[in-house]
Scaffold this motif. Sequence first.
Motif, PDB file in Angstrom:
ATOM      1  N   PHE A 124      62.846  -5.597 -27.952  1.00  0.00           N
ATOM      2  CA  PHE A 124      64.471  -5.820 -27.685  1.00  0.00           C
ATOM      3  C   PHE A 124      64.770  -6.081 -28.888  1.00  0.00           C
ATOM      4  O   PHE A 124      65.685  -5.604 -29.585  1.00  0.00           O
ATOM      5  CB  PHE A 124      64.716  -6.917 -26.662  1.00  0.00           C
ATOM      6  N   MET A 125      64.322  -7.253 -29.571  1.00  0.00           N
ATOM      7  CA  MET A 125      65.054  -7.843 -30.633  1.00  0.00           C
ATOM      8  C   MET A 125      64.888  -6.960 -32.022  1.00  0.00           C
ATOM      9  O   MET A 125      65.751  -6.906 -32.686  1.00  0.00           O
ATOM     10  CB  MET A 125      64.302  -8.971 -31.378  1.00  0.00           C
ATOM     11  N   ALA A 126      63.649  -5.974 -32.105  1.00  0.00           N
ATOM     12  CA  ALA A 126      63.895  -5.165 -33.104  1.00  0.00           C
ATOM     13  C   ALA A 126      64.884  -4.156 -33.224  1.00  0.00           C
ATOM     14  O   ALA A 126      65.409  -3.735 -34.168  1.00  0.00           O
ATOM     15  CB  ALA A 126      62.337  -4.543 -33.150  1.00  0.00           C
ATOM     16  N   GLU A 127      65.022  -3.529 -31.829  1.00  0.00           N
ATOM     17  CA  GLU A 127      65.988  -2.466 -31.777  1.00  0.00           C
ATOM     18  C   GLU A 127      67.471  -3.129 -31.849  1.00  0.00           C
ATOM     19  O   GLU A 127      68.183  -2.460 -32.349  1.00  0.00           O
ATOM     20  CB  GLU A 127      65.729  -1.800 -30.222  1.00  0.00           C
ATOM     21  N   TYR A 128      67.551  -4.238 -31.432  1.00  0.00           N
ATOM     22  CA  TYR A 128      68.922  -5.009 -31.546  1.00  0.00           C
ATOM     23  C   TYR A 128      69.327  -5.246 -32.716  1.00  0.00           C
ATOM     24  O   TYR A 128      70.351  -5.015 -33.355  1.00  0.00           O
ATOM     25  CB  TYR A 128      69.053  -6.169 -30.693  1.00  0.00           C
ATOM     26  N   ASN A 129      68.442  -5.694 -33.741  1.00  0.00           N
ATOM     27  CA  ASN A 129      68.481  -6.260 -35.024  1.00  0.00           C
ATOM     28  C   ASN A 129      68.982  -5.009 -35.996  1.00  0.00           C
ATOM     29  O   ASN A 129      69.613  -4.762 -36.760  1.00  0.00           O
ATOM     30  CB  ASN A 129      67.307  -6.831 -35.582  1.00  0.00           C
ATOM     31  N   ARG A 130      67.909  -3.793 -35.595  1.00  0.00           N
ATOM     32  CA  ARG A 130      68.223  -2.558 -36.321  1.00  0.00           C
ATOM     33  C   ARG A 130      69.756  -2.082 -36.319  1.00  0.00           C
ATOM     34  O   ARG A 130      70.464  -1.763 -37.007  1.00  0.00           O
ATOM     35  CB  ARG A 130      67.251  -1.376 -36.174  1.00  0.00           C
ATOM     36  N   ARG A 131      70.354  -1.949 -34.989  1.00  0.00           N
ATOM     37  CA  ARG A 131      71.384  -1.419 -34.635  1.00  0.00           C
ATOM     38  C   ARG A 131      72.523  -2.582 -35.158  1.00  0.00           C
ATOM     39  O   ARG A 131      73.606  -2.089 -35.665  1.00  0.00           O
ATOM     40  CB  ARG A 131      71.720  -1.203 -33.144  1.00  0.00           C
ATOM     41  N   MET A 132      72.147  -3.629 -34.943  1.00  0.00           N
ATOM     42  CA  MET A 132      73.443  -4.883 -35.282  1.00  0.00           C
ATOM     43  C   MET A 132      73.437  -5.010 -36.904  1.00  0.00           C
ATOM     44  O   MET A 132      74.453  -5.079 -37.274  1.00  0.00           O
ATOM     45  CB  MET A 132      73.033  -5.983 -34.828  1.00  0.00           C
ATOM     46  N   LEU A 133      72.499  -4.670 -37.485  1.00  0.00           N
ATOM     47  CA  LEU A 133      72.305  -4.759 -38.897  1.00  0.00           C
ATOM     48  C   LEU A 133      73.415  -3.655 -39.555  1.00  0.00           C
ATOM     49  O   LEU A 133      74.130  -3.932 -40.551  1.00  0.00           O
ATOM     50  CB  LEU A 133      71.167  -4.554 -39.640  1.00  0.00           C
ATOM     51  N   GLU A 134      73.275  -2.467 -38.864  1.00  0.00           N
ATOM     52  CA  GLU A 134      74.182  -1.282 -39.432  1.00  0.00           C
ATOM     53  C   GLU A 134      75.544  -1.766 -39.232  1.00  0.00           C
ATOM     54  O   GLU A 134      76.572  -1.482 -40.022  1.00  0.00           O
ATOM     55  CB  GLU A 134      73.728  -0.296 -38.694  1.00  0.00           C
ATOM     56  N   ILE A 135      75.850  -2.263 -37.960  1.00  0.00           N
ATOM     57  CA  ILE A 135      77.149  -2.850 -37.529  1.00  0.00           C
ATOM     58  C   ILE A 135      77.793  -3.848 -38.555  1.00  0.00           C
ATOM     59  O   ILE A 135      78.916  -3.996 -38.785  1.00  0.00           O
ATOM     60  CB  ILE A 135      77.273  -3.073 -36.107  1.00  0.00           C
ATOM     61  N   CYS A 136      76.852  -4.837 -38.712  1.00  0.00           N
ATOM     62  CA  CYS A 136      77.084  -5.996 -39.349  1.00  0.00           C
ATOM     63  C   CYS A 136      77.402  -5.595 -40.920  1.00  0.00           C
ATOM     64  O   CYS A 136      78.400  -6.068 -41.541  1.00  0.00           O
ATOM     65  CB  CYS A 136      76.091  -6.952 -39.592  1.00  0.00           C
ATOM     66  N   GLN A 137      76.788  -4.705 -41.257  1.00  0.00           N
ATOM     67  CA  GLN A 137      77.004  -4.147 -42.640  1.00  0.00           C
ATOM     68  C   GLN A 137      78.375  -3.358 -42.710  1.00  0.00           C
ATOM     69  O   GLN A 137      79.049  -3.439 -43.813  1.00  0.00           O
ATOM     70  CB  GLN A 137      75.764  -3.155 -43.537  1.00  0.00           C
ATOM     71  N   GLN A 138      78.643  -2.649 -41.917  1.00  0.00           N
ATOM     72  CA  GLN A 138      79.830  -1.937 -41.854  1.00  0.00           C
ATOM     73  C   GLN A 138      81.326  -2.940 -41.635  1.00  0.00           C
ATOM     74  O   GLN A 138      81.895  -2.748 -42.428  1.00  0.00           O
ATOM     75  CB  GLN A 138      80.175  -0.930 -40.578  1.00  0.00           C
ATOM     76  N   LYS A 139      81.087  -3.820 -41.002  1.00  0.00           N
ATOM     77  CA  LYS A 139      81.983  -4.962 -40.558  1.00  0.00           C
ATOM     78  C   LYS A 139      82.286  -5.971 -41.820  1.00  0.00           C
ATOM     79  O   LYS A 139      83.331  -6.265 -42.160  1.00  0.00           O
ATOM     80  CB  LYS A 139      81.872  -5.608 -39.543  1.00  0.00           C
ATOM     81  N   LYS A 140      81.109  -6.337 -42.617  1.00  0.00           N
ATOM     82  CA  LYS A 140      81.294  -7.415 -43.526  1.00  0.00           C
ATOM     83  C   LYS A 140      80.812  -7.008 -45.091  1.00  0.00           C
ATOM     84  O   LYS A 140      81.059  -7.534 -45.788  1.00  0.00           O
ATOM     85  CB  LYS A 140      80.296  -8.375 -43.153  1.00  0.00           C
ATOM     86  N   GLY A 141      80.680  -5.599 -44.985  1.00  0.00           N
ATOM     87  CA  GLY A 141      80.128  -5.102 -46.392  1.00  0.00           C
ATOM     88  C   GLY A 141      78.734  -4.786 -46.485  1.00  0.00           C
ATOM     89  O   GLY A 141      78.074  -5.171 -45.825  1.00  0.00           O
ATOM     90  N   LYS A 142      78.676  -3.878 -47.454  1.00  0.00           N
ATOM     91  CA  LYS A 142      77.185  -3.291 -47.667  1.00  0.00           C
ATOM     92  C   LYS A 142      76.326  -4.615 -48.268  1.00  0.00           C
ATOM     93  O   LYS A 142      76.670  -5.538 -49.010  1.00  0.00           O
ATOM     94  CB  LYS A 142      77.013  -2.318 -48.800  1.00  0.00           C
TER      95      LYS A 142
END
Length: 118
Positions: A99-117
Motif C-alpha cells: 500500500f505504502m509503495a503504491e501510495y508513495n509513487r502516486r503521491m510523489l508525482e502529485i507532490c512534484q507537480q504541486k511543489k515543483g520538480k
Amino acid sequence: MKSLIVILFVGLLSGCSKSNVAGPVEKAQSNVAQAIEQALKNQDFRLYASTGRSLVLPGISGAGRKKALALCGHKPMKGTGDVIKQEKQRGEMKKKFAFMAEYNRRMLEICQQKKGKA
C-alpha cells in the motif's frame, strides 16, 4: 435422481463463475485512491515511511529518496516497525508496504507537480 444431479452440477458451475466482487489488487488500488483523495483534501503531500530503526520510503528509489523527503516530507505508517513476532504480522506488513509503495509513487508525482520538480 438425475434431475437432482443436474441441479447440483449447475449449482457448482454457477458458483465457480467469476463474480463482480473486487479482488485484493483492485481493493488495494481503491484504498490507495481513497487515501490520496483524502490527503489532497487536507493538502497533505507527505509520503508514508516505515516506523523501524531506519527511515524507509517504500516505492521510492534510493537515488530519489533524499529529494522526495526534502520536497514532500514523510509521515509514519503505524504498525510497520522492524520487529515481527508472529507470522501473521509478516503478511500484514507485506500488505502495508505494498500500500505504502503504491501510495508513495502516486503521491510523489502529485507532490512534484504541486511543489515543483525534484
